[in-house]
Scaffold this active site. Structure first.
Site, PDB file in Angstrom:
ATOM      1  N   GLY A  56     -13.619  -1.937  -1.166  1.00 45.00           N
ATOM      2  CA  GLY A  56     -14.299  -0.960  -0.324  1.00 45.00           C
ATOM      3  C   GLY A  56     -15.433  -1.638   0.403  1.00 45.00           C
ATOM      4  CB  CYS A  83     -12.920  -6.571  -3.595  1.00 48.31           C
ATOM      5  SG  CYS A  83     -14.188  -6.911  -2.393  1.00 48.31           S
ATOM      6  CE1 TYR A  84     -18.593  -0.262  -3.579  1.00 42.95           C
ATOM      7  CE2 TYR A  84     -16.954   0.970  -4.847  1.00 42.95           C
ATOM      8  CZ  TYR A  84     -18.217   0.872  -4.290  1.00 42.95           C
ATOM      9  OH  TYR A  84     -19.108   1.909  -4.450  1.00 42.95           O
ATOM     10  CG  HIS A 170      -9.002  -8.476  -1.030  1.00 40.31           C
ATOM     11  ND1 HIS A 170      -8.989  -7.118  -1.255  1.00 40.31           N
ATOM     12  CD2 HIS A 170     -10.232  -8.769  -0.561  1.00 40.31           C
ATOM     13  CE1 HIS A 170     -10.152  -6.601  -0.919  1.00 40.31           C
ATOM     14  NE2 HIS A 170     -10.935  -7.571  -0.495  1.00 40.31           N
ATOM     15  CD  GLU A 172      -5.626  -6.446  -2.015  1.00 41.88           C
ATOM     16  OE1 GLU A 172      -5.725  -7.133  -3.063  1.00 41.88           O
ATOM     17  OE2 GLU A 172      -6.590  -5.851  -1.495  1.00 41.88           O
ATOM     18  CB  VAL A 227      14.570   3.967  10.914  1.00 44.21           C
ATOM     19  CG1 VAL A 227      14.857   3.559   9.479  1.00 44.21           C
ATOM     20  CG2 VAL A 227      14.978   2.853  11.857  1.00 44.21           C
ATOM     21  CG  ASP A 228      11.065   7.073   9.522  1.00 46.10           C
ATOM     22  OD1 ASP A 228      11.429   6.016   8.987  1.00 46.10           O
ATOM     23  OD2 ASP A 228      10.017   7.196  10.173  1.00 46.10           O
ATOM     24  CB  SER A 230      19.031   7.900  10.917  1.00 44.18           C
ATOM     25  OG  SER A 230      18.870   8.111  12.289  1.00 44.18           O
ATOM     26  CE  LYS A 369      10.064   2.898  10.620  1.00 46.34           C
ATOM     27  NZ  LYS A 369      10.085   4.147  11.394  1.00 46.34           N
TER      28      LYS A 369
END
Ligand code: XMP
Length: 513
Positions: A56, A83-84, A170, A172, A227-228, A230, A369
Site C-alpha cells: 500500500g 511490503c506495507y 514484491h 508478485e 471472448v467473455d 462467448s 481475463k
C-alpha cells in the site's frame, strides 16, 4: 461458487494487489481480494487457508493509514505480509518502521540468511523488486530476520511457530526472480494447499451450480462475439443446453465479416443456435448526425436494449440473463483519494436486466481475463478465437470520429481488415493487446499520378498492455508500417494518408473516442 480452499488477500491499496491474486491462482489455488477492513466475522465465514496482506502507498504510522485488528494473527491462519503488509505485522508486534535514508526503489539484491519454510529451495541470492520508502529498523517480538538487502538489513521476517511471514519486496512482480517460488512456498508449504483450482474443476463445478440454479427455466444470452460472452455461452450451454437462447445483435458497427463469422462458428463447432438480428439500419438511423462520443455510447446502449428486448419477447418467460462480468469489475477497490471522473462509459448495456426483470448468471464474476481464456481452451474454443483482441461494445462507432455514415464505415472496415490481416501474417498478433484502424474526421491533400487528391486519413493504433488500464504503443518495424500504409492507400478508395499513433496510456486512452 463454493471453494474449499481460499487464500484471502487483504488490500491496502497497492497497485499490485490484483497481481498477487493472479499469481496465487496460477498456482491453482483460489484467491479472493477484499478491502483491508473486511471484518473478522467475514474472515471467519470465508474460512481462508491463508491470508496475504498486500502492499500500500501509505506509511503505517500515518494518521489515516489503513490498519488491521491484532486478532487476525490469533486465528491460527498463516499470514504473509508484503511490503506495507510486512510493516503492519511489524507494527502490530512492536517492531519499528522508519523512512529509509537510502531508498531502494525498483531492483535490489536479496540475500537469504536463514533456513525457513518461506524460502525453501529459494536461491540464496536473487533479484527482488522494491517499491516503498519505509523499512524495518527494529525486529518485532518473536520474529527472525530471514533475508536482507544492502539498504534493508531486515528485509524479510518469520515467526515459524505462528506461521507469520513478511517480505519488504514484491514477490508478485516478475522482476522478483524467485517471487513465484516464494509464493508457492507460502501456499503449499505453509498453508498446505492442494492446488485443485483448475479450469477443468471450475467447469465441472460451474455446470453443477448453473443447473441447480436455473432448473427448467429459460436463459437469455447476448452474444457479442467477444471472448467473455462467448465462453460464458458455451459453458451455460453445457449446463442447460436448449434452455439457452443466444441472441446476436448486429449493430452494423462490427468489423468486416465479424457477425457472420461468429454465428457460423457457434453453429458449426457447438451446434449452438444463435439468433442473428440485423439491426444495422436502426442503429445508423439513430446515430445520424451524432458526433459526441458519450452520446454515441448512450444511443448504442439504448438501441441495443430495445432490439434485444424485442427479440427476447418472442420467447415465453425467460428468467435469467448470462453476462460475462469479470472479477476486476467486481472487486471493491480501496478508495483512492479524490473524486473519480468518468473518462468513458464502458457499461454498454447497463439497465437491461432491470428493464426485463432478469436475474443474472455471471459465471466469471470471480475470474480474471486470462482465466476466462483458459476456460475457453478447456471448453475447446479454437486458440485463434480465444486470443482475439478486446473489442469495445460500441464497436466501430468510437473508431470513426465524428458522425457516422455507411460509406465511411465501409472505408474504416476495409482499412482495419488490411491492418489486422498484415499483423496476423507477420505473426505478431499475440504480442499486441489491441490493434485497430481509426478514421479521422479530416481530409488532407495528396497526389496520385498527376492529380491532386483531397481525401481521408486513417490512423493506426496498436498497443501492448496487461489489463487495458495502462498501455504502451507497439514498436512495429518501419518496413511493416510501410507495407500496411501502401496496402491501405492502394486498396481502400477514399484514403490518401496513413499515420501511426505513438501515444501511451496515460495520458492518452487506447480508443480515440
Ligand atoms: P480506453 O480507450 O478507455 O480503453 O483506454 C480501455 C479498454 O476498454 C475498451 N473500451 C470499451 N469497451 N465499451 C466497451 O465495452 C466501451 O464503451 C469502451 N470504450 C473503450 C477499449 O477497447 C480498451 O480495450
Amino acid at each position: 461458487m463454493s471453494h474449499h480452499e481460499t487464500i484471502l488477500i487483504l488490500d491496502f491499496g497497492s497497485q499490485y494487489t490484483q497481481l498477487i491474486a493472479r499469481r496465487i491462482r496460477e498456482l491453482n489455488v483460489y484467491s479472493e481480494i477484499h478491502p483491508f477492513n473486511f471484518s473478522l466475522e467475514r474472515i471467519k465465514e470465508l474460512n481462508p487457508v491463508g491470508i496475504i496482506l498486500s502492499g500500500g502507498p501509505m506509511s503505517v504510522y500515518d494518521e489515516d493509514s489503513p490498519q488491521i485488528s491484532n486478532e487476525i494473527f490469533s486465528l491460527n491462519i498463516p499470514v504473509l505480509g508484503i511490503c506495507y503488509g510486512l510493516q503492519l505485522i511489524c507494527k502490530n508486534f512492536e517492531g519499528t518502521v522508519e523512512p529509509a535514508k537510502n531508498r531502494e526503489y525498483g531492483k535490489a539484491y536479496l540475500e537469504v540468511i536463514s533456513n525457513n519454510s518461506l524460502f525453501k529451495n529459494v536461491n540464496d541470492k536473487s533479484i527482488v523488486w522494491m517499491s516503498h520508502g519505509d523499512y524495518i529498523t527494529n525486529l518485532p517480538n518473536n520474529f527472525d530476520v530471514i533475508a536482507k538487502t544492502e539498504n534493508s538489513p531486515i528485509c524479510a521476517i518469520a515467526n515459524e511457530e505462528k506461521n507469520i511471514f513478511g517480505v519488504q519486496f514484491h514477490p508478485e512482480v516478475v522482476h522478483s526472480t524467485e517471487g513465484k517460488r516464494i509464493l508457492s512456498n507460502f501456499v503449499f508449504e505453509i498453508c498446505t494447499c492442494s492446488g485443485s483450482w483448475t479450469p477443468h474443476n471450475f467447469v465441472e463445478q460451474s455446470i453443477i451450480e448453473i443447473k441447480e440454479r436455473v432448473g427448467d427455466k429459460k436463459v437469455l444470452c447476448a452474444l457479442s462475439g467477444g471472448v467473455d460472452s462467448s465462453v460464458a455461452a458455451i459453458l451455460v450451454d453445457k449446463a442447460i443446453g436448449d434452455q439457452l437462447i443466444c441472441i446476436h445483435v448486429d449493430s452494423g458497427l462490427m468489423r468486416k465479416n465479424e457477425s457472420a463469422d461468429i454465428v457460423k462458428m457457434f453453429d458449426e463447432n457447438y451446434h449452438l443456435k444463435v439468433i442473428h438480428v440485423d439491426a444495422s439500419e436502426l442503429f445508423l438511423e439513430r446515430l445520424k448526425g451524432i458526433s459526441d462520443p458519450e452520446l454515441k455510447r448512450k444511443i448504442i446502449g439504448n438501441t441495443f436494449i430495445d432490439v434485444f428486448e424485442q427479440e427476447a419477447k418472442k420467447f415465453d418467460d425467460p428468467q435469467f440473463l448470462v453476462q460475462g462480468t469479470l472479477y476486476p469489475d467486481v472487486i471493491e477497490s480501496v478508495s483512492v483519494k479524490g473524486a473519480s471522473v468518468t473518462i468513458k462509459t464502458h457499461h454498454n448495456v447497463g439497465g437491461l436486466p432491470e428493464k426485463m426483470n432478469l436475474k443474472l448468471i455471471e459465471p466469471f464474476r470471480e475470474l480474471f481475463k486470462d482465466e476466462v481464456r483458459a476456460i475457453g481452451k478447456e471448453l475447446g474454443l479454437p486458440e485463434s478465437f480465444i486470443e482475439r483482441h478486446p473489442f469495445p461494445g460500441p464497436g466501430l462507432a468510437v473508431r470513426l470520429l465524428g458522425d457516422i455514415t455507411k460509406d465511411e464505415l465501409e472505408i474504416l472496415r476495409e482499412a482495419d481488415d488490411i491492418f489486422i490481416s498484415e499483423i496476423k501474417s507477420a505473426g505478431i498478433y499475440n504480442e499486441i493487446w489491441q490493434a485497430f484502424a481509426v478514421l479521422l474526421p479530416v481530409k488532407t491533400v495528396g497526389v496520385m499520378g498527376d492529380s491532386r487528391t483531397y481525401e481521408n486519413v486513417i490512423a493506426l493504433r496498436a498497443v501492448t498492455s496487461t489489463d487495458g488500464m495502462t498501455a504502451d504503443w507497439y514498436r512495429f518495424n518501419p518496413e511493416f508500417l510501410e507495407q500496411v500504409s501502401n496496402k491501405i492507400i492502394r486498396n481502400v478508395r477514399g484514403v490518401n494518408r496513413v499515420v501511426y499513433d505513438i501515444s501511451s496510456k496515460p495520458p492518452s486512452t487506447i480508443e480515440w473516442e
